[in-house]
Design a protein around this motif. Sequence first.
Motif, PDB file in Angstrom:
ATOM      1  N   ALA A 159       0.811  -1.218   0.000  1.00 36.27           N
ATOM      2  CA  ALA A 159       0.000   0.000   0.000  1.00 36.27           C
ATOM      3  C   ALA A 159       0.839   1.260   0.000  1.00 36.27           C
ATOM      4  O   ALA A 159       0.297   2.366   0.078  1.00 36.27           O
ATOM      5  CB  ALA A 159      -0.936  -0.002   1.204  1.00 36.27           C
ATOM      6  N   ASN A 160       2.149   1.106  -0.117  1.00 32.97           N
ATOM      7  CA  ASN A 160       3.052   2.252  -0.004  1.00 32.97           C
ATOM      8  C   ASN A 160       3.199   3.002  -1.325  1.00 32.97           C
ATOM      9  O   ASN A 160       4.283   3.356  -1.749  1.00 32.97           O
ATOM     10  CB  ASN A 160       4.423   1.789   0.508  1.00 32.97           C
ATOM     11  N   GLY A 161       2.084   3.192  -2.008  1.00 26.92           N
ATOM     12  CA  GLY A 161       2.036   4.080  -3.169  1.00 26.92           C
ATOM     13  C   GLY A 161       2.950   3.702  -4.317  1.00 26.92           C
ATOM     14  O   GLY A 161       2.998   2.567  -4.751  1.00 26.92           O
ATOM     15  N   GLY A 162       3.700   4.692  -4.799  1.00 29.38           N
ATOM     16  CA  GLY A 162       4.547   4.493  -5.961  1.00 29.38           C
ATOM     17  C   GLY A 162       3.819   4.833  -7.239  1.00 29.38           C
ATOM     18  O   GLY A 162       2.645   5.234  -7.242  1.00 29.38           O
ATOM     19  N   LYS A 163       4.502   4.684  -8.350  1.00 30.04           N
ATOM     20  CA  LYS A 163       3.941   5.070  -9.651  1.00 30.04           C
ATOM     21  C   LYS A 163       2.897   4.081 -10.147  1.00 30.04           C
ATOM     22  O   LYS A 163       2.103   4.403 -11.007  1.00 30.04           O
ATOM     23  CB  LYS A 163       5.073   5.189 -10.684  1.00 30.04           C
ATOM     24  N   ARG A 164       2.936   2.848  -9.649  1.00 30.18           N
ATOM     25  CA  ARG A 164       2.081   1.775 -10.161  1.00 30.18           C
ATOM     26  C   ARG A 164       2.265   1.632 -11.670  1.00 30.18           C
ATOM     27  O   ARG A 164       1.303   1.420 -12.423  1.00 30.18           O
ATOM     28  CB  ARG A 164       0.604   2.026  -9.829  1.00 30.18           C
ATOM     29  N   ALA A 165       3.507   1.753 -12.102  1.00 27.76           N
ATOM     30  CA  ALA A 165       3.796   1.770 -13.539  1.00 27.76           C
ATOM     31  C   ALA A 165       3.392   0.468 -14.214  1.00 27.76           C
ATOM     32  O   ALA A 165       2.892   0.481 -15.348  1.00 27.76           O
ATOM     33  CB  ALA A 165       5.283   2.047 -13.768  1.00 27.76           C
ATOM     34  N   ARG A 166       3.600  -0.663 -13.570  1.00 25.20           N
ATOM     35  CA  ARG A 166       3.332  -1.946 -14.226  1.00 25.20           C
ATOM     36  C   ARG A 166       1.840  -2.207 -14.400  1.00 25.20           C
ATOM     37  O   ARG A 166       1.420  -2.608 -15.502  1.00 25.20           O
ATOM     38  CB  ARG A 166       4.061  -3.060 -13.471  1.00 25.20           C
ATOM     39  N   PRO A 167       1.007  -1.996 -13.367  1.00 27.30           N
ATOM     40  CA  PRO A 167      -0.434  -2.074 -13.624  1.00 27.30           C
ATOM     41  C   PRO A 167      -0.915  -1.070 -14.668  1.00 27.30           C
ATOM     42  O   PRO A 167      -1.806  -1.378 -15.472  1.00 27.30           O
ATOM     43  CB  PRO A 167      -1.046  -1.788 -12.244  1.00 27.30           C
ATOM     44  N   LEU A 168      -0.331   0.122 -14.674  1.00 28.30           N
ATOM     45  CA  LEU A 168      -0.687   1.101 -15.696  1.00 28.30           C
ATOM     46  C   LEU A 168      -0.331   0.606 -17.087  1.00 28.30           C
ATOM     47  O   LEU A 168      -1.090   0.807 -18.045  1.00 28.30           O
ATOM     48  CB  LEU A 168       0.017   2.427 -15.416  1.00 28.30           C
ATOM     49  N   LEU A 169       0.819  -0.051 -17.208  1.00 28.01           N
ATOM     50  CA  LEU A 169       1.215  -0.588 -18.506  1.00 28.01           C
ATOM     51  C   LEU A 169       0.273  -1.699 -18.957  1.00 28.01           C
ATOM     52  O   LEU A 169      -0.082  -1.788 -20.144  1.00 28.01           O
ATOM     53  CB  LEU A 169       2.655  -1.104 -18.439  1.00 28.01           C
ATOM     54  N   ALA A 170      -0.129  -2.548 -18.028  1.00 32.66           N
ATOM     55  CA  ALA A 170      -1.078  -3.612 -18.374  1.00 32.66           C
ATOM     56  C   ALA A 170      -2.391  -3.006 -18.852  1.00 32.66           C
ATOM     57  O   ALA A 170      -2.959  -3.430 -19.877  1.00 32.66           O
ATOM     58  CB  ALA A 170      -1.310  -4.526 -17.176  1.00 32.66           C
ATOM     59  N   ALA A 171      -2.885  -2.001 -18.132  1.00 34.96           N
ATOM     60  CA  ALA A 171      -4.137  -1.359 -18.527  1.00 34.96           C
ATOM     61  C   ALA A 171      -3.996  -0.617 -19.854  1.00 34.96           C
ATOM     62  O   ALA A 171      -4.892  -0.670 -20.709  1.00 34.96           O
ATOM     63  CB  ALA A 171      -4.589  -0.391 -17.429  1.00 34.96           C
ATOM     64  N   ALA A 172      -2.868   0.074 -20.032  1.00 28.35           N
ATOM     65  CA  ALA A 172      -2.645   0.805 -21.283  1.00 28.35           C
ATOM     66  C   ALA A 172      -2.570  -0.145 -22.470  1.00 28.35           C
ATOM     67  O   ALA A 172      -3.095   0.158 -23.553  1.00 28.35           O
ATOM     68  CB  ALA A 172      -1.366   1.631 -21.186  1.00 28.35           C
TER      69      ALA A 172
END
Length: 309
Positions: A35-48
């Motif tokens: 739960a410590n935030g971050g960019k969440r880049a990998r889930p964003l890439l999957a969604a994109a």
Amino acid sequence: MRAAVAAQLEADIKTLFAAVRLPEPLGEASVYAMANGGKRARPLLAAAAFLTANSAKCGQACDEQALSMLRRASLAVELVHGYSLVHDDLPCMDDDELRRGKPTCHVVYGENVALLVGDVLQSLAFEVLTAKLPDFAPADEQVAARLMAVFAPRARRMVAGQMLDVMGEQRALSQDELQAIHSDKTGALIEAAVLMGGICAQLDDNELAQFAEYAKQLGLAFQVQDDVLDATGDTATLGKPAGSDDKLQKSTYVKLLGVQKAQQYADELYAKAMASVAAFQASKPSELSKTSDENLLNQLALWLKGRDK
């Protein structure tokens, strides 16, 4: 899109840990790590990847099960990423005390608990692809098998890359050696995220190959830029100790090329990534993505290129 993906991921993390009921302090420490935030880049890439594929297919609607499998894939890649960070921060590895501006897991809960947190997050990453979970549609077994086929070897490659990274400490590595490390350590999980999003959108093998090339170039660009930020950023902005590469005497693209040339190299790699998926332009805006002519994968690449942490 970023806010919606992050909000859904946070909800899915809560759902998961409410369902599995780990013994304490393992459960609390696992939630802390995830739960410590971050960019969440990998889930964003999957969604994109998923939305780019659907937008290119005339904005076709997405059924509930396809979206549910995308959520499972996004959660899986973030769980593996989370475990890798917990283990990476341990005293036996990078020995970092800050992650995303907060004390690292082992600082708060102890090294033994942090080690087990990494272990359980890795196990859960594979479980969520098929398990019966509240608020998720039943898993599509055929899609889950395809997801596992791209996810498992890339999770293994990430660990192999970390081993090569450890072995490369206090050595002057060539650019080819450095690239071999980071294509696995950083790039493999980025590849997994993009490919899993494409699989949930039912792309064929030829289309997935274009997504794979995008991910390969993006993963390397991401690491080169990380090296630049580590050398030029400050701890407050980065949310983790600046200059940690120097502390461990690691070879970096900045040491090999200098800051300016390393940044130029990252920019070139981002451009190559975007060119790889240039054919996936929206013929009309998707009901989900609301995109213009530029596809979401390229929008996300531009966002990552502009980051400062």
